[in-house]
Scaffold this motif. Structure first.
Motif, mmCIF file in Angstrom:
data_model
loop_
_atom_site.group_PDB
_atom_site.id
_atom_site.type_symbol
_atom_site.label_atom_id
_atom_site.label_comp_id
_atom_site.label_asym_id
_atom_site.label_seq_id
_atom_site.Cartn_x
_atom_site.Cartn_y
_atom_site.Cartn_z
ATOM 1 N N ILE A 128 0.841 -1.205 0.000
ATOM 2 C CA ILE A 128 0.000 0.000 0.000
ATOM 3 C C ILE A 128 0.866 1.242 0.000
ATOM 4 O O ILE A 128 0.611 2.203 -0.735
ATOM 5 C CB ILE A 128 -0.949 -0.015 1.218
ATOM 6 C CG1 ILE A 128 -1.992 -1.122 1.061
ATOM 7 C CG2 ILE A 128 -1.631 1.339 1.392
ATOM 8 C CD1 ILE A 128 -2.861 -1.319 2.282
ATOM 9 N N TRP A 129 1.931 1.253 0.817
ATOM 10 C CA TRP A 129 2.808 2.426 0.858
ATOM 11 C C TRP A 129 3.459 2.671 -0.500
ATOM 12 O O TRP A 129 3.646 3.821 -0.896
ATOM 13 C CB TRP A 129 3.909 2.209 1.913
ATOM 14 C CG TRP A 129 3.362 2.106 3.314
ATOM 15 C CD1 TRP A 129 2.187 2.598 3.780
ATOM 16 C CD2 TRP A 129 3.976 1.428 4.414
ATOM 17 N NE1 TRP A 129 2.024 2.285 5.099
ATOM 18 C CE2 TRP A 129 3.097 1.567 5.523
ATOM 19 C CE3 TRP A 129 5.167 0.709 4.576
ATOM 20 C CZ2 TRP A 129 3.394 1.023 6.772
ATOM 21 C CZ3 TRP A 129 5.462 0.194 5.819
ATOM 22 C CH2 TRP A 129 4.586 0.339 6.906
ATOM 23 N N VAL A 156 -0.554 -1.708 -6.725
ATOM 24 C CA VAL A 156 -1.923 -2.230 -6.773
ATOM 25 C C VAL A 156 -1.944 -3.720 -7.059
ATOM 26 O O VAL A 156 -2.709 -4.475 -6.445
ATOM 27 C CB VAL A 156 -2.754 -1.458 -7.818
ATOM 28 C CG1 VAL A 156 -4.171 -2.018 -7.889
ATOM 29 C CG2 VAL A 156 -2.775 0.028 -7.500
ATOM 30 N N VAL A 180 -1.023 -5.606 -3.987
ATOM 31 C CA VAL A 180 -2.124 -5.547 -3.019
ATOM 32 C C VAL A 180 -3.197 -6.557 -3.388
ATOM 33 O O VAL A 180 -3.735 -7.282 -2.538
ATOM 34 C CB VAL A 180 -2.713 -4.118 -2.955
ATOM 35 C CG1 VAL A 180 -4.008 -4.104 -2.146
ATOM 36 C CG2 VAL A 180 -1.708 -3.147 -2.357
ATOM 37 N N ALA A 196 -5.204 -2.001 7.152
ATOM 38 C CA ALA A 196 -4.781 -1.666 5.788
ATOM 39 C C ALA A 196 -5.634 -0.560 5.184
ATOM 40 O O ALA A 196 -5.130 0.303 4.449
ATOM 41 C CB ALA A 196 -4.833 -2.919 4.914
ATOM 42 N N GLU A 255 -4.422 2.843 6.224
ATOM 43 C CA GLU A 255 -3.207 3.232 5.508
ATOM 44 C C GLU A 255 -3.526 3.697 4.088
ATOM 45 O O GLU A 255 -3.008 4.707 3.619
ATOM 46 C CB GLU A 255 -2.246 2.044 5.465
ATOM 47 C CG GLU A 255 -1.787 1.533 6.812
ATOM 48 C CD GLU A 255 -0.750 2.449 7.462
ATOM 49 O OE1 GLU A 255 -0.239 3.336 6.761
ATOM 50 O OE2 GLU A 255 -0.463 2.269 8.651
ATOM 51 N N ALA A 256 -4.380 2.961 3.421
ATOM 52 C CA ALA A 256 -4.728 3.322 2.048
ATOM 53 C C ALA A 256 -5.441 4.663 1.984
ATOM 54 O O ALA A 256 -5.187 5.469 1.081
ATOM 55 C CB ALA A 256 -5.608 2.218 1.437
ATOM 56 N N GLN A 260 -4.515 6.078 -1.623
ATOM 57 C CA GLN A 260 -4.448 4.973 -2.583
ATOM 58 C C GLN A 260 -5.869 4.495 -2.916
ATOM 59 O O GLN A 260 -6.381 3.542 -2.338
ATOM 60 C CB GLN A 260 -3.615 3.816 -1.991
ATOM 61 C CG GLN A 260 -2.255 4.225 -1.464
ATOM 62 C CD GLN A 260 -1.298 4.621 -2.572
ATOM 63 O OE1 GLN A 260 -1.699 4.739 -3.740
ATOM 64 N NE2 GLN A 260 -0.045 4.855 -2.235
ATOM 65 N N CYS A 297 -6.321 0.874 -4.120
ATOM 66 C CA CYS A 297 -6.134 -0.067 -3.012
ATOM 67 C C CYS A 297 -7.385 -0.111 -2.137
ATOM 68 O O CYS A 297 -7.783 -1.171 -1.644
ATOM 69 C CB CYS A 297 -4.918 0.325 -2.183
ATOM 70 S SG CYS A 297 -3.345 0.208 -3.061
ATOM 71 N N LEU A 314 -9.632 -3.441 -1.231
ATOM 72 C CA LEU A 314 -9.858 -3.823 0.164
ATOM 73 C C LEU A 314 -11.343 -3.893 0.488
ATOM 74 O O LEU A 314 -11.806 -4.807 1.175
ATOM 75 C CB LEU A 314 -9.149 -2.837 1.095
ATOM 76 C CG LEU A 314 -7.616 -2.837 1.052
ATOM 77 C CD1 LEU A 314 -7.060 -1.656 1.830
ATOM 78 C CD2 LEU A 314 -7.061 -4.152 1.600
#
Length: 692
Positions: free
Chosen positions: A145-146, A150, A153, A174, A177-178, A183, A186, A190
């Motif tokens: 993710i960082w 994609v 992920v 997660a 974070e996204a 993102q 992402c 998810l």
């Protein structure tokens, strides 16, 4: 060629040469730091291996080091570090202790402005350290993710659904974070796999939506809301996404939140609403959007502060004008009684004060402390400018004068008197000479006294504006007040005593010329002689000046013990100390001979007695004064001077001075007397004079 240097062990230690600098000159600071960290750890490991076996081969660094924490605003743009040419020694490394292999005693985590994760920790010696946060233990999903990878992920989500809901730092999963790093793709992956985690909260009650709003990720905010994110879930401080949108001044995100039914009046822990936050920023567009969505225009936080109050406090003219136009209460008071006009006056916002007064704001509403806007405007000025410079408040002494000038015509003097304190007191206390002059010209009473309650707040029980000016050693303000008719004898502790204690001859002269009592006493320290003498024993010129203006010198020689033995001294502190002005006074007055025997004064006993003898006739020195004069052989002439009978010239001088009186002595130079006689009365008959 890169240079080399000899290490402590005798081996050749590589250093960074010119070629290395040119090789890595295109790297960002962040990339250089990460490269240095990796090489530091690698060479430390190599040094450990060599210490164990001298024949062990040197550790070879990777040609293309991979970033340990690839966090970017735009993860799609990646950069590969250039490889180091062969036969080029590796660059020098920072000390190993700066990058520990395992960080303990962690105090907190934070993210830098460019998105780099850092950790704050302490060494065992207590020193504070900041290092890049170790990420080796993070799940591969977080790394993907960082990096914005994609495809990776998508693979990890298919292979393991558990990692999506496994919390990492601060309880972030997660999806957090996204959302934080924007993102969008992402997030879609998810949510397709686990739609139920849309409103998952972190340890601080942060939802993915709130994180996306706080980072102004518009596309992520829209995606999360379309997938059922709750726009009203607050964090631990009860801050909602809509409040964060106002904090970031992002009308686009605010519109999206409002369109999805976000509550516009939901307060945070301190009762702060989105409209309050908007007033701090001064964004009229957002303010208008909030009001159209039903924001309460007179909402109050836990301190009773309304949005209009906040706009006035922050100096936001446009938003303030918008609120007034839409019916905001202009005279609302906070819990401490302060009004919007009071706050604008306090912070030096001229345009705000002018606008509020034009809209009939009441200048006579007092705070619970009894202060009016005029009081606080007179008090603030240059000090306020220094205090508020970091907040961009344009306060200056000139703006203070302008605000005071605007408030004077509309402020009730009766209301000022009822407050128990005059704006003159506050202007004099803060050395605001221009404000003081403006108030005097407006007719404010220069002899106004502090109320008893306010006077008790000061240890010396001060009461007048003149006292404040003298305490500050402000001769300009002192002269201004005296010329306007200030009485120098109204305070419990005379301002003249303060000026004498400071040794300021200019202030002393001003006070005496305007009628200050040269024989003033200290009520809490009763003495048998004037208190003014007590405060100028170190300044013989001031002592002589007081005597020339009628100070009672005879009382200094009237000792109750006379030539009899004196009791032992019991003084435990110097009697010229004003710190205990409020203490209960002793029953027995202090004698002059006791005062002059104090350690701080005894070294000047001879010269002090010599000056005083010039202003008395036949006197009998007590046993203690004679003891002082006998202690130093050069003072023998002073002892002879005191022995009766005194010279006829001295006795005549005392008689003439008595006939003229104390008041005339002050203005001796204006009396129709011969110049010789005036010099004679001033003890200057031996000085050279052209008139002789």
């Amino acid at each position: 060629m890169a240079a080399s240097s000899l290490s402590m062990s005798g081996a050749v230690a590589p250093t960074l040469g010119y070629d290395d600098y040119s090789l890595y000159s295109g790297l960002s600071e962040e990339e250089m730091i990460e490269l240095a960290i990796e090489r530091s750890l690698a060479e430390a490991h190599a040094a450990g291996a060599q210490s164990g076996s001298s024949k062990a081969p040197a550790l070879q660094l990777r040609q293309n080091p991979v970033r340990q924490n690839p966090v970017r605003q735009n993860p799609s743009v990646r950069r590969t570090l250039p490889s180091r040419p062969q036969n080029t020694p590796p660059p020098a490394n920072p000390p190993r202790e700066n990058i520990p292999e395992k960080i303990v005693n962690i105090e907190g985590h934070f993210v830098t402005g460019n998105g780099k994760r850092m950790v704050r920790w302490r060494r065992y010696d207590g020193s504070l350290q900041v290092s890049p946060e170790p990420v080796e233990e993070a799940d591969p999903l977080f790394h993907a993710i960082w990096e914005g990878n994609v495809g990776r992920v998508r693979e990890l989500v298919k292979s393991s659904a558990k990692s999506m809901t496994e919390p990492y730092r601060d309880g972030w999963i997660a999806l957090h974070e996204a959302a934080y790093y924007g993102q969008r793709e992402c997030i879609e992956i998810l949510l397709r796999a686990q739609p139920g985690m849309i409103n998952k909260r972190s340890n601080k009650n942060q939802t993915p939506l709130l994180l996306a709003v706080s980072r102004c990720r518009v596309d992520c905010v829209e995606l999360l809301l379309e997938n059922g994110a709750d726009p009203d879930i607050p964090n631990a401080a009860k801050e909602t996404p809509i409040l964060k949108a106002c904090e970031r001044e992002n009308p686009e995100i605010l519109a999206i939140l409002l369109n999805h039914g976000a509550q516009v009046n939901k307060p945070c822990t301190q009762g702060w609403t989105a409209l309050h936050e908007c007033m701090c920023r001064g964004n009229v567009e957002i303010c208008e959007m909030l009001l159209e969505a039903g924001a309460k225009i007179n909402a109050r936080n836990m301190y009773g502060i309304s949005p209009l109050f906040t706009a006035s406090q922050s100096g936001r003219v446009e938003t303030l004008r918008f609120l007034i136009k839409n019916g905001a209460d202009i005279n609302t008071q906070a819990n401490d009684g302060a009004t919007a006009l009071y706050e604008a006056s306090k912070n030096g916002h001229e345009e705000i004060v002018e606008l509020l007064l034009s809209q009939n704001a009441d200048p006579n509403l007092a705070t619970k402390a009894g202060l009016l806007p005029l009081h606080i405007a007179a008090q603030r000025g240059n000090d306020g400018q220094r205090l508020l410079s970091n907040m961009n408040y344009p306060y200056s002494s000139q703006s203070s004068v302008k605000i005071v000038s605007m408030l004077i015509p509309v402020t009730s003097k009766a209301r000022v008197r009822r407050s128990g304190i005059s704006p003159l007191h506050l202007a004099a206390e803060r050395n605001k000479d221009e404000v003081l002059e403006t108030l005097i010209e407006a007719g404010y009473d220069v002899n106004a006294m502090l109320s008893e309650d306010r006077s008790k707040m000061y240890e010396d029980r001060r009461s007048t504006a003149l006292y404040f000016a003298v305490v500050n050693n402000n001769t300009d303000a002192t002269e201004m007040l005296l010329d306007a008719g200030a009485d120098p004898n109204l305070d419990t502790f005379s301002p003249l005593l303060v000026a004498l204690r400071q040794g300021c001859i200019q202030t002393v002269t001003l006070l005496v010329e305007h009628g200050a009592d040269v024989n003033a006493f200290v009520s809490t320290h009763p003495t048998s002689f004037p208190g003014t003498v007590m405060f100028c024993m170190k300044y013989l010129s001031l002592l002589k000046y007081l005597m020339d203006n009628g100070c009672d010198a005879l009382s200094c020689f009237q000792c109750q013990y006379g030539s009899n033995p004196h009791p032992p001294l019991k003084m435990t502190r110097h009697r010229d100390n004003m710190d205990d002005i409020g203490e209960e006074p002793p029953k027995v007055p202090v004698q002059f001979c006791e005062m002059i025997s104090a350690d701080i004064n005894s070294r000047w006993a001879g010269p002090i007695i010599d000056v005083l003898l010039d202003y008395v006739g036949n006197v009998q020195l007590c046993a203690r004064l004679l003891e002082h004069l006998d202690s130093y052989e050069d003072w023998a002439v002073i002892k002879e001077k005191s022995e009766p009978p005194r010279p006829l010239m001295q006795l005549c001088r005392m008689k003439i001075s008595g006939l003229l009186g104390r008041r005339r002595l002050k203005y001796m130079g204006t009396l129709p007397l011969p110049a010789r006689l005036i010099k004679y009365l001033k003890h200057e008959e031996r000085s050279r004079d052209d008139d002789f």
